[in-house]
Each structure stands twice: as C-alpha cells, then as structure tokens.
Write a protein that holds these residues in place. Structure first.
Motif, PDB file in Angstrom:
ATOM      1  N   GLN A  17       7.991  83.982  97.874  1.00 25.07           N
ATOM      2  CA  GLN A  17       6.123  83.209  96.915  1.00 25.07           C
ATOM      3  C   GLN A  17       5.454  82.582  98.026  1.00 25.07           C
ATOM      4  O   GLN A  17       5.737  82.475 100.125  1.00 25.07           O
ATOM      5  N   MET A  18       4.151  82.155  97.549  1.00 24.69           N
ATOM      6  CA  MET A  18       3.331  81.255  99.183  1.00 24.69           C
ATOM      7  C   MET A  18       2.857  80.488  97.843  1.00 24.69           C
ATOM      8  O   MET A  18       2.970  79.625  96.779  1.00 24.69           O
ATOM      9  N   VAL A  19       2.020  79.202  98.946  1.00 24.66           N
ATOM     10  CA  VAL A  19       1.726  77.893  97.552  1.00 24.66           C
ATOM     11  C   VAL A  19      -0.191  78.338  97.368  1.00 24.66           C
ATOM     12  O   VAL A  19      -0.557  79.678  97.991  1.00 24.66           O
ATOM     13  N   ARG A  20      -0.266  78.657  96.528  1.00 18.81           N
ATOM     14  CA  ARG A  20      -1.548  79.409  95.248  1.00 18.81           C
ATOM     15  C   ARG A  20      -2.537  78.334  96.478  1.00 18.81           C
ATOM     16  O   ARG A  20      -2.785  77.309  96.460  1.00 18.81           O
ATOM     17  N   GLY A  21      -3.728  79.464  96.645  1.00 18.26           N
ATOM     18  CA  GLY A  21      -4.885  79.211  97.435  1.00 18.26           C
ATOM     19  C   GLY A  21      -4.237  79.227  98.841  1.00 18.26           C
ATOM     20  O   GLY A  21      -5.308  79.738  99.500  1.00 18.26           O
ATOM     21  N   GLU A  22      -2.960  79.491  99.321  1.00 15.78           N
ATOM     22  CA  GLU A  22      -3.824  80.322 100.660  1.00 15.78           C
ATOM     23  C   GLU A  22      -3.761  81.545 100.748  1.00 15.78           C
ATOM     24  O   GLU A  22      -4.063  83.026 100.343  1.00 15.78           O
ATOM     25  N   ALA A  23      -4.396  82.232 102.270  1.00 18.81           N
ATOM     26  CA  ALA A  23      -4.797  83.585 102.235  1.00 18.81           C
ATOM     27  C   ALA A  23      -3.679  84.467 101.922  1.00 18.81           C
ATOM     28  O   ALA A  23      -2.478  83.832 102.908  1.00 18.81           O
ATOM     29  N   ILE A  24      -4.433  85.082 101.601  1.00 17.47           N
ATOM     30  CA  ILE A  24      -2.736  86.254 101.696  1.00 17.47           C
ATOM     31  C   ILE A  24      -2.904  87.119 102.574  1.00 17.47           C
ATOM     32  O   ILE A  24      -3.725  88.052 103.487  1.00 17.47           O
ATOM     33  N   ARG A  25      -1.515  88.226 102.844  1.00 11.35           N
ATOM     34  CA  ARG A  25      -1.227  88.325 104.118  1.00 11.35           C
ATOM     35  C   ARG A  25      -1.527  90.232 103.261  1.00 11.35           C
ATOM     36  O   ARG A  25      -1.422  90.762 102.451  1.00 11.35           O
ATOM     37  N   GLU A  26      -1.678  91.085 104.812  1.00  7.83           N
ATOM     38  CA  GLU A  26      -2.090  92.288 104.737  1.00  7.83           C
ATOM     39  C   GLU A  26      -1.404  92.830 103.243  1.00  7.83           C
ATOM     40  O   GLU A  26      -1.926  93.933 103.051  1.00  7.83           O
ATOM     41  N   ASN A  27       0.031  93.105 103.579  1.00  3.25           N
ATOM     42  CA  ASN A  27       0.831  93.799 102.710  1.00  3.25           C
ATOM     43  C   ASN A  27       1.546  92.735 101.755  1.00  3.25           C
ATOM     44  O   ASN A  27       2.487  93.815 100.962  1.00  3.25           O
ATOM     45  N   ASP A  28       0.672  91.712 100.999  1.00  4.23           N
ATOM     46  CA  ASP A  28       1.458  91.314 100.099  1.00  4.23           C
ATOM     47  C   ASP A  28      -0.025  91.265  99.284  1.00  4.23           C
ATOM     48  O   ASP A  28      -0.840  91.108  99.537  1.00  4.23           O
ATOM     49  N   TYR A  29       0.454  90.884  97.593  1.00  3.66           N
ATOM     50  CA  TYR A  29      -0.376  90.777  96.634  1.00  3.66           C
ATOM     51  C   TYR A  29       0.101  89.703  95.655  1.00  3.66           C
ATOM     52  O   TYR A  29       1.119  89.371  95.816  1.00  3.66           O
ATOM     53  N   ILE A  30      -0.852  89.506  94.781  1.00  7.78           N
ATOM     54  CA  ILE A  30      -0.196  88.282  93.646  1.00  7.78           C
ATOM     55  C   ILE A  30      -1.234  89.123  92.640  1.00  7.78           C
ATOM     56  O   ILE A  30      -2.011  89.955  92.121  1.00  7.78           O
ATOM     57  N   GLN A  31      -0.287  87.913  91.203  1.00  7.20           N
ATOM     58  CA  GLN A  31      -1.056  88.581  90.400  1.00  7.20           C
ATOM     59  C   GLN A  31      -1.794  87.226  88.962  1.00  7.20           C
ATOM     60  O   GLN A  31      -1.570  86.760  89.212  1.00  7.20           O
ATOM     61  N   ALA A  32      -2.719  87.836  88.397  1.00  5.81           N
ATOM     62  CA  ALA A  32      -3.640  87.143  87.412  1.00  5.81           C
ATOM     63  C   ALA A  32      -3.502  87.732  86.245  1.00  5.81           C
ATOM     64  O   ALA A  32      -3.015  88.969  86.311  1.00  5.81           O
ATOM     65  N   SER A  33      -3.624  86.927  85.017  1.00  3.67           N
ATOM     66  CA  SER A  33      -4.464  87.864  84.369  1.00  3.67           C
ATOM     67  C   SER A  33      -5.532  87.037  83.915  1.00  3.67           C
ATOM     68  O   SER A  33      -6.035  86.210  84.108  1.00  3.67           O
ATOM     69  N   ALA A  34      -6.385  88.528  82.881  1.00 10.92           N
ATOM     70  CA  ALA A  34      -7.827  87.364  81.997  1.00 10.92           C
ATOM     71  C   ALA A  34      -7.404  87.798  80.578  1.00 10.92           C
ATOM     72  O   ALA A  34      -7.019  89.278  79.975  1.00 10.92           O
ATOM     73  N   ALA A  35      -8.514  87.639  79.665  1.00 11.00           N
ATOM     74  CA  ALA A  35      -8.267  87.374  78.521  1.00 11.00           C
ATOM     75  C   ALA A  35     -10.108  87.577  78.031  1.00 11.00           C
ATOM     76  O   ALA A  35     -10.289  86.787  78.510  1.00 11.00           O
ATOM     77  N   VAL A  36      -9.568  88.603  77.467  1.00 10.82           N
ATOM     78  CA  VAL A  36     -11.176  89.725  76.503  1.00 10.82           C
ATOM     79  C   VAL A  36     -10.723  88.970  75.242  1.00 10.82           C
ATOM     80  O   VAL A  36     -10.106  89.792  74.074  1.00 10.82           O
ATOM     81  N   VAL A  37     -11.253  88.039  74.493  1.00 13.83           N
ATOM     82  CA  VAL A  37     -10.927  87.248  73.328  1.00 13.83           C
ATOM     83  C   VAL A  37     -12.189  88.101  72.489  1.00 13.83           C
ATOM     84  O   VAL A  37     -13.247  87.710  73.392  1.00 13.83           O
ATOM     85  N   ILE A  38     -11.490  88.998  71.393  1.00 11.17           N
ATOM     86  CA  ILE A  38     -12.511  88.873  70.583  1.00 11.17           C
ATOM     87  C   ILE A  38     -12.304  88.421  69.255  1.00 11.17           C
ATOM     88  O   ILE A  38     -11.693  88.308  68.620  1.00 11.17           O
ATOM     89  N   CYS A  39     -13.990  87.607  68.384  1.00  5.35           N
ATOM     90  CA  CYS A  39     -13.665  87.271  67.117  1.00  5.35           C
ATOM     91  C   CYS A  39     -15.145  87.306  67.166  1.00  5.35           C
ATOM     92  O   CYS A  39     -16.132  87.793  67.215  1.00  5.35           O
ATOM     93  N   ASP A  40     -14.893  88.423  65.375  1.00  2.33           N
ATOM     94  CA  ASP A  40     -15.613  88.749  64.345  1.00  2.33           C
ATOM     95  C   ASP A  40     -17.017  90.142  65.514  1.00  2.33           C
ATOM     96  O   ASP A  40     -17.795  90.272  65.233  1.00  2.33           O
ATOM     97  N   GLY A  41     -15.804  90.570  66.184  1.00  2.00           N
ATOM     98  CA  GLY A  41     -17.061  91.993  67.481  1.00  2.00           C
ATOM     99  C   GLY A  41     -17.090  91.093  68.016  1.00  2.00           C
ATOM    100  O   GLY A  41     -18.619  92.377  68.744  1.00  2.00           O
TER     101      GLY A  41
END
Length: 161
Positions: A17-41
């Motif tokens: 684990q890493m502290v959120r907001g710290e610089a990410i090392r070269e071979n490390d990766y993090i995950q996030a999620s995004a919402a594409v919210v659709i209502c009535d088109g």
C-alpha cells in the motif's frame, strides 16, 4: 491518513500500500473509478474545483480507490461523496478499464443509468464547482475543456454509450 493499494502492470494487487497522494514509483500502479451517469439520454459532467489539480476542467465524477476497495465500491463511495447520487446495483454496468500512463492508473469506468436531475445533486464543494447534463454531441464539442484523463476515458468508451 488514507491508503491506496498498489497494483502491478497486469492490474493485480501486490499486497503493498501507499499513502494516497504520494508519488507513485516506476513499476507501481493505482486504481480509481469513474461514473458516466446518464439520465434520459443526457450525460452528467462535473467541473473540478479551481484549487484542485486540473482545476476548472470538466470530468466524469469519480476518484481513487482506498485500500481494500474494488472498483465498484470506489464508484459508489465517490459518486455519493461528489454528487449525492446513490445508485442501485441494477443501475450500474461496468464498461471497461482504461489505463492512463501519466498517473500509472487503472481507471474502472462504469455506466450509471439513473433518474436524477441537477436539483437532486448535492455537490461536494471542495471537489466540484459545477455540474450539468449534456448530450453526447455537446460533450464532444466541449471535450477540449476536459482533463486529459477524461478525454481518454471518453475516447475509449464513446462507442459503448
């Protein structure tokens, strides 16, 4: 202090684990999620607070995963925190994972079909200054005002909408 899980290049947790907001090392990766919210088109887009990185840019609601969270749990938490939207499980559909190299980020992108209006939203003022619903055509016209990450997300998922 908040922590994020560290992933390898195949999007597998490393056990570290890493502290959120710290610089990410070269071979490390993090995950996030995004919402594409659709209502009535119409698609929900939000504007980042000017004090945030990429301040004033438009984006899809979402954010980084906390340690132990999967992409769907992150989606629920971030969508509620940023917009007040609390979707039902049947309103959510996973679209794809978008890899964003500059941040070493795996972005889990979800379609959220919800009956919601701007009046229903409760924006997190420290994160978002504005929200609006736009057509896909309008979104394409304003794409230059989006964060680079969200431009990439849209380019990779637009055929799925």
């Amino acid at each position: 202090m908040e922590y994020s899980d560290i992933y390898d290049s195949r999007h597998k947790r490393t056990g570290r684990q890493m502290v959120r907001g710290e610089a990410i090392r070269e071979n490390d990766y993090i995950q996030a999620s995004a919402a594409v919210v659709i209502c009535d088109g119409y698609i929900l887009v939000t504007r980042r607070h000017p004090d945030k990185k990429n301040g004033g840019k438009w984006e899809f609601p979402g954010g980084g995963s906390s340690a132990g969270e999967d992409g769907e749990a992150t989606l629920y938490r971030e969508l509620e925190e940023e917009t007040g939207i609390c979707p039902y499980k049947e309103q959510i559909k996973f679209l794809k994972t978008v890899f964003y190299e500059p941040y070493h980020l795996f972005m889990e992108v979800y379609l959220v079909e919800a009956e919601v209006t701007l009046k229903d939203l409760s924006l997190q003022e420290s994160e978002i200054t504005q929200a609006m619903f736009v057509t896909q055509q309008e979104l394409e016209l304003m794409l230059a005002a989006f964060t680079d990450l969200d431009k990439q997300i849209y380019q990779e998922i637009k055929e799925l909408l």
